[in-house]
Enzyme design. Sequence first.
Site, mmCIF file in Angstrom:
data_model
loop_
_atom_site.group_PDB
_atom_site.id
_atom_site.type_symbol
_atom_site.label_atom_id
_atom_site.label_comp_id
_atom_site.label_asym_id
_atom_site.label_seq_id
_atom_site.Cartn_x
_atom_site.Cartn_y
_atom_site.Cartn_z
ATOM 1 N N THR A 16 0.752 -1.064 -0.149
ATOM 2 C CA THR A 16 0.101 -0.186 -0.046
ATOM 3 C C THR A 16 1.119 1.358 -0.187
ATOM 4 O OG1 THR A 16 -1.928 -1.075 0.919
ATOM 5 C CG2 THR A 16 -1.679 1.110 1.383
ATOM 6 N N THR A 30 4.747 11.179 8.107
ATOM 7 C CA THR A 30 4.979 11.026 9.434
ATOM 8 C C THR A 30 6.293 11.451 9.994
ATOM 9 O OG1 THR A 30 4.762 9.246 11.296
ATOM 10 C CG2 THR A 30 5.468 8.638 8.970
ATOM 11 N N ASP A 31 6.393 11.658 11.267
ATOM 12 C CA ASP A 31 7.481 11.947 11.707
ATOM 13 C C ASP A 31 8.670 10.826 11.991
ATOM 14 O OD1 ASP A 31 6.128 11.103 13.776
ATOM 15 O OD2 ASP A 31 6.382 12.673 15.182
ATOM 16 N N GLU A 32 7.864 9.654 11.954
ATOM 17 C CA GLU A 32 8.347 8.371 12.241
ATOM 18 C C GLU A 32 9.470 8.199 11.228
ATOM 19 O OE1 GLU A 32 6.264 5.178 13.731
ATOM 20 O OE2 GLU A 32 4.538 6.357 14.106
ATOM 21 N N TYR A 76 3.300 0.128 27.194
ATOM 22 C CA TYR A 76 4.416 -0.825 26.686
ATOM 23 C C TYR A 76 5.711 -0.278 27.504
ATOM 24 C CZ TYR A 76 1.836 -1.950 22.463
ATOM 25 O OH TYR A 76 0.956 -2.267 21.270
ATOM 26 N N PRO A 105 -3.353 -1.486 28.883
ATOM 27 C CA PRO A 105 -1.771 -1.787 28.356
ATOM 28 C C PRO A 105 -0.845 -0.622 28.158
ATOM 29 C CG PRO A 105 -3.252 -2.419 26.351
ATOM 30 C CD PRO A 105 -4.000 -1.699 27.651
ATOM 31 N N TYR A 163 6.675 -0.088 9.318
ATOM 32 C CA TYR A 163 5.834 0.978 8.880
ATOM 33 C C TYR A 163 6.438 2.382 8.622
ATOM 34 C CZ TYR A 163 3.036 5.297 9.660
ATOM 35 O OH TYR A 163 2.655 6.422 9.595
ATOM 36 N N SER A 164 7.282 2.938 9.148
ATOM 37 C CA SER A 164 8.236 4.123 9.051
ATOM 38 C C SER A 164 8.972 3.663 7.819
ATOM 39 C CB SER A 164 9.003 4.301 10.340
ATOM 40 O OG SER A 164 9.704 3.547 10.656
ATOM 41 N N LYS A 167 6.897 4.333 4.772
ATOM 42 C CA LYS A 167 6.538 5.743 4.589
ATOM 43 C C LYS A 167 7.746 6.672 4.314
ATOM 44 C CE LYS A 167 3.107 7.545 5.298
ATOM 45 N NZ LYS A 167 2.146 8.113 4.318
ATOM 46 N N ASN A 202 -1.152 12.183 15.670
ATOM 47 C CA ASN A 202 -2.493 12.880 15.823
ATOM 48 C C ASN A 202 -3.548 12.000 16.834
ATOM 49 O OD1 ASN A 202 -3.565 14.420 12.697
ATOM 50 N ND2 ASN A 202 -1.318 13.795 13.359
#
Length: 353
Positions: free
Chosen positions: A99, A133-135, A215, A213, A158-159, A162, A188
């Site tokens: 994606t 994203t900032d990641e 982490y 939970p 994920y990062s 992106k 966000n």
Amino acid sequence: MRILVTGGAGFIGSALVRRLIEHTEHQVLVFDKLTYSGVLSSLQTVASSNRYAFLEADICDAEAVSGALAEFKPDVVAHLAAESHVDRSIDGPQAFVQTNLVGTFIMLNESLRHWRRLPDDEKAAFRFHHISTDEVFGSLGDEGRFTESTPYDPRSPYSASKAGSDHLVRAWGHTYGLPVLITNCSNNYGPYHFPEKLIPLIIIRALKGESLPVYGDGKNVRDWLFVDDHVRALQMVFERGEPGETYNIGGDAERTNIDVVHTICSILDQLRPRGDGQSYARQISYVTDRPGHDHRYAIDPTKIGDSLGWAPSVTFETGIEQTVRWYLDNQGWWQDILDRAYKTERLGVTANG
């Protein structure tokens, strides 16, 4: 303007669409595959507008993308469609590569074909705005903030996906001349947030009497941005931003995860006390940390403030109370998601397994 919003039924996408329909005269086409996190009810308040249209389609389907561009003839492509949950990317990275990388490539390629066919005046006005994203910048120590020139250092599937999509967008701008914009935002929060993310997850599990939970030691730091402030910034960027530029959007609201959870518990204690008179904080449970959990993110929004006049308008204290109140008042929205699509179980415990 005519604005095609990919991922417009998602959390940030739907907030952008609601803003555009409610506060501008722009026309909007939502292009969304309606995966598990695409929620059409998030668009219900604007769905009757004659400036709104919806198309269920996949950004990885080049024919569908090409057809939408040809028929709708957008001035702006606001590209938000993405797999976005770090824990899910740990369990199943392939969907994120497909994606976020392949889908962005197809959006760029088809947008380039569309752009090349436009008359010169429309070509000059067109924008491809990629929302990221900032990641992508990796993890910070206890000091400093991410700027637009911070080197990329993604740490999760994920990062990484992106970061790769950001690079593709810049390449299409530099090599082919496509007028591109990139924004990188901090975490966000706000109404209509899908229940897998920290803040809605904690609110919903607290109300259900389940464990909350946290982490690791809960000391990981995130910079929180109220979603309505974010989409106001997005509108400024695609209306007035300089093609080829990147803008960082941050909320200037750093909080540790454990502080966020305690804040939610305190608000719930006031607004909907537990039947036994105890604090919701009694439900907090520390769990095994996420693999490769980044320590701290923080964004420096100086550039967008200086160049476009944007600044966050909602403090974290105000925004988080508004958010908790919204989830209390809109149980039907999130209960429907839990009933049909999502259980609040732990994800991302082991790497790709």
